[in-house]
Design an enzyme around this catalytic site. Sequence first.
Site, PDB file in Angstrom:
ATOM      1  N   TRP A   1      43.608  20.116  32.746  1.00 13.06           N
ATOM      2  CA  TRP A   1      43.895  20.902  31.539  1.00 13.06           C
ATOM      3  C   TRP A   1      43.494  22.368  31.668  1.00 13.06           C
ATOM      4  O   TRP A   1      43.929  23.190  30.875  1.00 13.06           O
ATOM      5  CB  TRP A   1      43.150  20.301  30.335  1.00 13.06           C
ATOM      6  CG  TRP A   1      41.693  20.057  30.590  1.00 13.06           C
ATOM      7  CD1 TRP A   1      41.110  18.870  30.944  1.00 13.06           C
ATOM      8  CD2 TRP A   1      40.628  21.018  30.546  1.00 13.06           C
ATOM      9  NE1 TRP A   1      39.752  19.038  31.123  1.00 13.06           N
ATOM     10  CE2 TRP A   1      39.433  20.345  30.887  1.00 13.06           C
ATOM     11  CE3 TRP A   1      40.570  22.383  30.246  1.00 13.06           C
ATOM     12  CZ2 TRP A   1      38.189  20.988  30.942  1.00 13.06           C
ATOM     13  CZ3 TRP A   1      39.343  23.033  30.307  1.00 13.06           C
ATOM     14  CH2 TRP A   1      38.166  22.342  30.647  1.00 13.06           C
TER      15      TRP A   1
ATOM     16  N   LYS B   1      52.061  13.914  35.873  1.00 12.11           N
ATOM     17  CA  LYS B   1      51.265  13.549  34.696  1.00 12.11           C
ATOM     18  C   LYS B   1      50.320  14.707  34.386  1.00 12.11           C
ATOM     19  O   LYS B   1      49.330  14.919  35.087  1.00 12.11           O
ATOM     20  CB  LYS B   1      50.439  12.289  34.933  1.00 12.11           C
ATOM     21  CG  LYS B   1      49.716  11.803  33.649  1.00 12.11           C
ATOM     22  CD  LYS B   1      48.445  11.087  33.917  1.00 12.11           C
ATOM     23  CE  LYS B   1      47.298  11.992  34.274  1.00 12.11           C
ATOM     24  NZ  LYS B   1      46.894  12.913  33.150  1.00 12.11           N
TER      25      LYS B   1
ATOM     26  N   ALA C   1      47.449  16.741  32.014  1.00 12.65           N
ATOM     27  CA  ALA C   1      46.321  16.312  31.195  1.00 12.65           C
ATOM     28  C   ALA C   1      46.757  16.130  29.743  1.00 12.65           C
ATOM     29  O   ALA C   1      47.595  16.871  29.230  1.00 12.65           O
ATOM     30  CB  ALA C   1      45.205  17.344  31.274  1.00 12.65           C
TER      31      ALA C   1
ATOM     32  N   GLU D   1      42.198  18.017  45.257  1.00 18.87           N
ATOM     33  CA  GLU D   1      41.452  19.232  44.954  1.00 18.87           C
ATOM     34  C   GLU D   1      40.488  18.851  43.845  1.00 18.87           C
ATOM     35  O   GLU D   1      40.879  18.631  42.701  1.00 18.87           O
ATOM     36  CB  GLU D   1      42.403  20.354  44.528  1.00 18.87           C
ATOM     37  CG  GLU D   1      41.736  21.729  44.544  1.00 18.87           C
ATOM     38  CD  GLU D   1      41.193  22.127  43.186  1.00 18.87           C
ATOM     39  OE1 GLU D   1      39.956  22.042  43.021  1.00 18.87           O
ATOM     40  OE2 GLU D   1      41.979  22.500  42.311  1.00 18.87           O
TER      41      GLU D   1
ATOM     42  N   ARG E   1      36.021  33.640  33.759  1.00 14.75           N
ATOM     43  CA  ARG E   1      37.458  33.380  33.652  1.00 14.75           C
ATOM     44  C   ARG E   1      37.664  31.979  33.093  1.00 14.75           C
ATOM     45  O   ARG E   1      37.060  31.020  33.550  1.00 14.75           O
ATOM     46  CB  ARG E   1      38.108  33.505  35.040  1.00 14.75           C
ATOM     47  CG  ARG E   1      39.614  33.377  35.043  1.00 14.75           C
ATOM     48  CD  ARG E   1      40.186  33.778  36.395  1.00 14.75           C
ATOM     49  NE  ARG E   1      39.739  32.899  37.455  1.00 14.75           N
ATOM     50  CZ  ARG E   1      40.557  32.141  38.208  1.00 14.75           C
ATOM     51  NH1 ARG E   1      41.855  32.170  37.999  1.00 14.75           N
ATOM     52  NH2 ARG E   1      40.077  31.391  39.159  1.00 14.75           N
TER      53      ARG E   1
ATOM     54  N   CYS F   1      37.235  25.117  38.589  1.00 11.06           N
ATOM     55  CA  CYS F   1      36.546  24.491  39.715  1.00 11.06           C
ATOM     56  C   CYS F   1      35.988  25.525  40.681  1.00 11.06           C
ATOM     57  O   CYS F   1      35.036  25.252  41.418  1.00 11.06           O
ATOM     58  CB  CYS F   1      37.489  23.538  40.442  1.00 11.06           C
ATOM     59  SG  CYS F   1      39.029  24.309  40.978  1.00 11.06           S
TER      60      CYS F   1
ATOM     61  N   GLU G   1      28.274  20.471  38.171  1.00  9.20           N
ATOM     62  CA  GLU G   1      29.282  21.464  37.803  1.00  9.20           C
ATOM     63  C   GLU G   1      29.181  21.727  36.302  1.00  9.20           C
ATOM     64  O   GLU G   1      29.434  20.845  35.488  1.00  9.20           O
ATOM     65  CB  GLU G   1      30.670  20.957  38.178  1.00  9.20           C
ATOM     66  CG  GLU G   1      31.751  21.999  38.084  1.00  9.20           C
ATOM     67  CD  GLU G   1      33.078  21.511  38.654  1.00  9.20           C
ATOM     68  OE1 GLU G   1      33.916  22.359  39.005  1.00  9.20           O
ATOM     69  OE2 GLU G   1      33.279  20.284  38.750  1.00  9.20           O
TER      70      GLU G   1
ATOM     71  N   SER H   1      41.474  32.707  44.632  1.00 13.53           N
ATOM     72  CA  SER H   1      42.783  32.045  44.525  1.00 13.53           C
ATOM     73  C   SER H   1      43.912  33.021  44.807  1.00 13.53           C
ATOM     74  O   SER H   1      43.936  34.132  44.263  1.00 13.53           O
ATOM     75  CB  SER H   1      42.955  31.458  43.121  1.00 13.53           C
ATOM     76  OG  SER H   1      41.914  30.559  42.822  1.00 13.53           O
TER      77      SER H   1
END
Length: 475
Positions: free
Chosen positions: A146, A170, A172, A246, A274, A280, A377, A437
């Site tokens: 999500w 699929k 979230a 991931e 952010r 992650c 986390e 990223s």
Amino acid sequence: MGIHVGGSRRPSEDAAAFRVVDPATGNLITLVADGSAADARSAVDAAAAAFPGWAGTAPRARSEVLHQAFELMLAEIDELAALIAWENGKSLSDARAEVRYAAEFFRWFAEEAVRPDGAYGVSPAGGSRTVVTSRPVGVAALVTPWNFPAAMATRKIGPALAAGCTVVLKPAAETPLTALAVARILDQAGAPAGVVNVVPTSRPADVVTTWLEDPRVRKLSFTGSTGVGKHLLAQAADRVVNSSMELGGNAPFVVAADADIEAAVAGAMIAKFRNGGQACTAANRFYVHEAVHDVFVAAFGAAVEALAVGPGLDAGTAVGPMISDRAVRTITGLVDDALAAGATVAHRSAAPADAGHFYPPTVLVDVPADAPLLREEIFGPVAPVVTWRDEDELLRQVNDTEHGLAAYVFSGDLRWALKLAERIDAGMVGVNRGVVSDPAAPFGGVRESGLGREGAREGIRAFCETQYFSVDWAD
């Protein structure tokens, strides 16, 4: 809102629906068709029927569909950003950045689609020639989280379609509307019916298990928690399904004594806040050299206190709500444990208290080395700061985790920073920048942070199988 199968929208087979709510208010946004195992099978039926035609489509034609999808996403950037901010809660500025980032995956893989791997060689004995090629793996099952509902979808759909695969996705349950919007855009871009199928659901185990048990599904690409990823890997092992994972992260953010503090603070604000820290790759642990600890914390804290927290759709909001009340409770528990163990709140912004799932951006100092806050986390806007002096001890603490997705190093000595980066057990290291990223870079981690890479050339290879022909060359 309906399930997207075979190029059309429809209710779920059992007419069930689930609620999508605004995390800033808790108010209902809409009801979405709740996919079942039967709907999952129908999606595979459509993807399997479309696969031969799409796999046989010329690479240039597949490329043009992705190029058109890129253009359409940018043309709708404001509408898509508002949708993301509404169902996910992130600020409009974050949401617009996500749409641009998501669209870039379509452009990148449109260009990769026309550059297939291959080789031609002479066998050592000279009596044959070896021709190496690749082909699409088949129907690919994609499972997305999500926190980046557009980018995580396009990062998987882009390379799958470029390779010639068809997909069942699929999304979230918290953010299905963005995925359905992406599917609509791909239809408008010219993707044939059945190439992209989306099954929103509040029953993920039923849907994904159905896919993993179906012999027509030959690829699983999952982004999400390490715990769920391990479970899916165990299921995929039963049929030896090609899998990409991931998973979670616990990114360290290292500030050296000679770092440019202004640049380090700017990088920290991006790496930590952010999407409200719900990433992650978010900086999870800050290791600041004792020589610059106080000046860094003061500058970082001032920037944190200035953050405007509120509904993502409000102008001026920098940090939106957390995705759920459960997320707020988890963050609160981690912070409370750290405070009880001796940590101190050094800086904190204001946050709405009357509605929504808000948590104030917070900087903690004097955090004990064994605090759960440093090992788990956080997935929220909390920055625990630890002082370091010795490089070897720093590395021991940095690598003392089962995760290994991302890390960040700030130093005025590039050679030192690169040498340290090479010793950090992480798949990606940002050196003097708070972002790792990029569609052109291989995204992924080591240890329990995942398997395989997304983006770059590796991204399309994940949806291909290698085949070679041994050709007789005898006189």
